[in-house]
Design a protein around this motif. Structure first.
Motif, PDB file in Angstrom:
ATOM      1  N   ARG A  32       6.408   7.767   5.553  1.00 15.94           N
ATOM      2  CA  ARG A  32       5.281   8.624   5.948  1.00 15.94           C
ATOM      3  C   ARG A  32       5.725  10.078   6.102  1.00 15.94           C
ATOM      4  O   ARG A  32       4.973  10.996   5.776  1.00 15.94           O
ATOM      5  CB  ARG A  32       4.637   8.087   7.218  1.00 15.94           C
ATOM      6  N   ALA A 117      -4.197   1.230  -4.198  1.00 15.86           N
ATOM      7  CA  ALA A 117      -3.711   2.611  -4.132  1.00 15.86           C
ATOM      8  C   ALA A 117      -4.521   3.525  -5.044  1.00 15.86           C
ATOM      9  O   ALA A 117      -4.785   4.675  -4.694  1.00 15.86           O
ATOM     10  CB  ALA A 117      -2.233   2.660  -4.507  1.00 15.86           C
ATOM     11  N   GLN A 120      -7.852   4.284  -3.296  1.00 16.36           N
ATOM     12  CA  GLN A 120      -7.642   5.264  -2.232  1.00 16.36           C
ATOM     13  C   GLN A 120      -7.272   6.630  -2.816  1.00 16.36           C
ATOM     14  O   GLN A 120      -7.665   7.673  -2.274  1.00 16.36           O
ATOM     15  CB  GLN A 120      -6.549   4.791  -1.261  1.00 16.36           C
ATOM     16  N   VAL A 163      -0.301   7.063  -1.555  1.00 20.41           N
ATOM     17  CA  VAL A 163      -0.986   6.012  -0.790  1.00 20.41           C
ATOM     18  C   VAL A 163      -0.069   4.804  -0.635  1.00 20.41           C
ATOM     19  O   VAL A 163       0.046   4.234   0.455  1.00 20.41           O
ATOM     20  CB  VAL A 163      -2.320   5.619  -1.475  1.00 20.41           C
ATOM     21  N   TRP A 166       2.627   5.443   1.851  1.00 19.59           N
ATOM     22  CA  TRP A 166       2.094   5.482   3.208  1.00 19.59           C
ATOM     23  C   TRP A 166       1.771   4.082   3.721  1.00 19.59           C
ATOM     24  O   TRP A 166       1.965   3.781   4.897  1.00 19.59           O
ATOM     25  CB  TRP A 166       0.850   6.362   3.243  1.00 19.59           C
ATOM     26  N   THR A 167       1.253   3.206   2.854  1.00 23.21           N
ATOM     27  CA  THR A 167       0.687   1.938   3.316  1.00 23.21           C
ATOM     28  C   THR A 167       1.572   0.708   3.146  1.00 23.21           C
ATOM     29  O   THR A 167       1.269  -0.321   3.741  1.00 23.21           O
ATOM     30  CB  THR A 167      -0.651   1.648   2.593  1.00 23.21           C
ATOM     31  N   ASN A 169       4.271  -2.149   3.568  1.00 20.93           N
ATOM     32  CA  ASN A 169       4.980  -2.720   4.715  1.00 20.93           C
ATOM     33  C   ASN A 169       6.467  -2.727   4.426  1.00 20.93           C
ATOM     34  O   ASN A 169       6.892  -2.747   3.265  1.00 20.93           O
ATOM     35  CB  ASN A 169       4.513  -4.157   4.971  1.00 20.93           C
TER      36      ASN A 169
END
Length: 185
Positions: A32, A117, A120, A163, A166-167, A169
């Motif tokens: 991030r 992604a 988004q 995206v 950022w997302t 895991n």
């Protein structure tokens, strides 16, 4: 051969494609932070490009001062461009679970990640389009609209990767588990 995954315009196979190198990017705060830095570089790039284009247009109209504008801003733009290419490689590693380089399988999980992604990323592109329209409708000189537009295009192209970075895991970066499943199955 191209990598399968999000749009990645500057992909060139090299040693950084090794999934073990991408495991260093499993940390969510690290990824991030990279996304925030990348967006900030694009913002600085947009500002510098806007000022440079405006200066060039004024110098061409006035027929003077063109070399002064270029001497002042060209090095900064060059640094931003080099940073953008360097950050592109880091964002590739930070979004590596969504990619399959030549010779690797591209499974349904990766396709689903890329589809999410991309959806988004399209929302990001709409926000950027609104920003470009607002700058174009403002009383700012045309050079600013051009600069912001060009930087927005580059940022929108990187949107799905940002995206993903950022997302994703941390568990998505466990490439050894996928290899073990393939060998057993």
């Amino acid at each position: 051969m191209r990598a399968q995954g999000p749009l990645h315009g500057f992909y060139k196979a090299d040693s950084s494609d090794d999934p073990r190198k991408a495991q260093a990017w499993a940390s969510i705060p690290k990824r991030r932070g990279l996304v925030v830095v990348t967006v900030m570089v694009f913002v600085v790039f947009a500002i510098m490009l806007s000022v440079l284009i405006d200066g060039i247009l004024k110098a061409l109209i006035d027929q003077a001062g063109f070399s002064q504008v270029m001497m002042g801003f060209a090095p900064v733009l060059l640094i931003c461009a080099v940073d953008a290419f360097w950050l592109d490689r880091l964002v590739f590693l930070a979004s590596r679970p969504g990619f399959a380089v030549p010779g690797e399988p591209y499974d349904e999980r990766q396709q689903a990640l890329v589809a999410m992604a991309t959806r988004q990323g399209l929302k990001l592109a709409l926000v950027l389009l609104a920003i470009v329209a607002a700058v174009g409708a403002s009383p700012l000189p045309a050079g600013y609209a051009i600069g912001v537009g060009l930087a927005s295009i580059a940022l929108a192209m990187s949107g799905p990767q940002l995206v993903l970075a950022w997302t994703l895991n941390a568990s998505d970066f466990d490439f050894s588990g996928e290899e073990d499943e393939d060998a057993d199955g």
